[in-house]
Design a protein around this motif. Structure first.
Motif, PDB file in Angstrom:
ATOM      1  N   UNK A 128       0.834  -1.198   0.000  1.00 49.68           N
ATOM      2  CA  UNK A 128       0.000   0.000   0.000  1.00 49.68           C
ATOM      3  C   UNK A 128       0.876   1.258   0.000  1.00 49.68           C
ATOM      4  N   UNK A 129       1.875   1.284   0.860  1.00 45.05           N
ATOM      5  CA  UNK A 129       2.759   2.449   0.970  1.00 45.05           C
ATOM      6  C   UNK A 129       3.640   2.576  -0.262  1.00 45.05           C
ATOM      7  N   UNK A 130       4.256   1.482  -0.679  1.00 48.23           N
ATOM      8  CA  UNK A 130       5.141   1.486  -1.852  1.00 48.23           C
ATOM      9  C   UNK A 130       4.416   1.923  -3.118  1.00 48.23           C
ATOM     10  N   UNK A 131       3.133   1.600  -3.209  1.00 46.10           N
ATOM     11  CA  UNK A 131       2.349   1.952  -4.392  1.00 46.10           C
ATOM     12  C   UNK A 131       1.932   3.411  -4.430  1.00 46.10           C
ATOM     13  N   UNK A 132       2.293   4.184  -3.410  1.00 44.57           N
ATOM     14  CA  UNK A 132       1.906   5.590  -3.360  1.00 44.57           C
ATOM     15  C   UNK A 132       0.488   5.797  -2.866  1.00 44.57           C
ATOM     16  N   UNK A 133      -0.118   4.768  -2.342  1.00 45.21           N
ATOM     17  CA  UNK A 133      -1.520   4.825  -1.921  1.00 45.21           C
ATOM     18  C   UNK A 133      -1.714   5.698  -0.687  1.00 45.21           C
ATOM     19  N   UNK A 134      -0.740   5.683   0.226  1.00 41.34           N
ATOM     20  CA  UNK A 134      -0.863   6.483   1.445  1.00 41.34           C
ATOM     21  C   UNK A 134      -0.905   7.967   1.110  1.00 41.34           C
ATOM     22  N   UNK A 135      -0.244   8.354   0.020  1.00 40.73           N
ATOM     23  CA  UNK A 135      -0.248   9.756  -0.415  1.00 40.73           C
ATOM     24  C   UNK A 135      -1.537  10.114  -1.146  1.00 40.73           C
ATOM     25  N   UNK A 136      -2.291   9.116  -1.578  1.00 37.67           N
ATOM     26  CA  UNK A 136      -3.575   9.349  -2.239  1.00 37.67           C
ATOM     27  C   UNK A 136      -3.489   9.625  -3.728  1.00 37.67           C
ATOM     28  N   UNK A 137      -2.302   9.566  -4.297  1.00 39.08           N
ATOM     29  CA  UNK A 137      -2.145   9.848  -5.730  1.00 39.08           C
ATOM     30  C   UNK A 137      -1.196   8.837  -6.378  1.00 39.08           C
ATOM     31  N   UNK A 138      -1.589   7.571  -6.385  1.00 38.10           N
ATOM     32  CA  UNK A 138      -0.697   6.561  -6.952  1.00 38.10           C
ATOM     33  C   UNK A 138      -0.732   6.579  -8.481  1.00 38.10           C
ATOM     34  N   UNK A 139       0.336   6.086  -9.104  1.00 38.92           N
ATOM     35  CA  UNK A 139       0.321   5.982 -10.560  1.00 38.92           C
ATOM     36  C   UNK A 139      -0.712   4.958 -11.046  1.00 38.92           C
TER      37      UNK A 139
END
Length: 150
Positions: free
Chosen positions: A112-123
């Motif tokens: 989840x974190x590696x995918x940029x999900x925690x930031x709310x703007x994943x690729x």
């Protein structure tokens, strides 16, 4: 002299009232420093993990059917279940029915974190959905492991 005798007890009551008010508002850390009381520590027991797991299992990030629409609000839930998994594994480090699912919770959280999900703007939002689903599956396994432990 009489005025001082009356003012003395009144002043003491006023100071006592102020100390009480500070204590009620949480402003008394300087008053309690140096005491012999041990500092409060979080309970790392399996029972504490069981209680916390009961709470995170009620969260919509765990219960919702439509993860596609919910994953953006699951960062905090991911953090909470990571903490629960770590606490459970710490309470029973030799119990693979707990440590394996706890490791799976950690893997889902890391994804989840590696995918940029925690930031709310994943690729790729699909990565976030898959990560939340992975964590949810691990939480279910962890709940079974904790329930079977005595």
């Amino acid at each position: 002299m009489t005025g001082r005798l009356v003012a003395g007890p009144a002043l003491c009551r006023l100071v006592g009232l102020l100390v009480c008010l500070l204590a009620l508002t949480g402003c008394t850390s300087s008053f309690t420093e140096g005491t012999s009381a041990t500092p409060a520590r979080p309970d790392g027991s399996l029972e504490a993990a069981r209680s916390k797991l009961g709470l995170v299992a009620q969260d919509p990030c765990y219960t919702a059917r439509d993860v596609d629409r919910r994953w953006r609000r699951c960062g905090r839930w991911e953090e909470e279940v990571l903490n629960v998994g770590n606490a459970a594994a710490g309470a029973r480090p030799g119990d693979r029915e707990i440590t394996d699912p706890a490791a799976a919770v950690r893997a889902g959280h890391e994804r989840f974190v590696r995918g940029g999900c925690a930031a709310g703007a994943p690729p790729d939002p699909g990565v976030c959905v898959a990560a939340v689903e992975e964590t949810r599956t691990a939480v279910t396994r962890l709940a079974r492991g904790i329930a079977s432990a005595r």
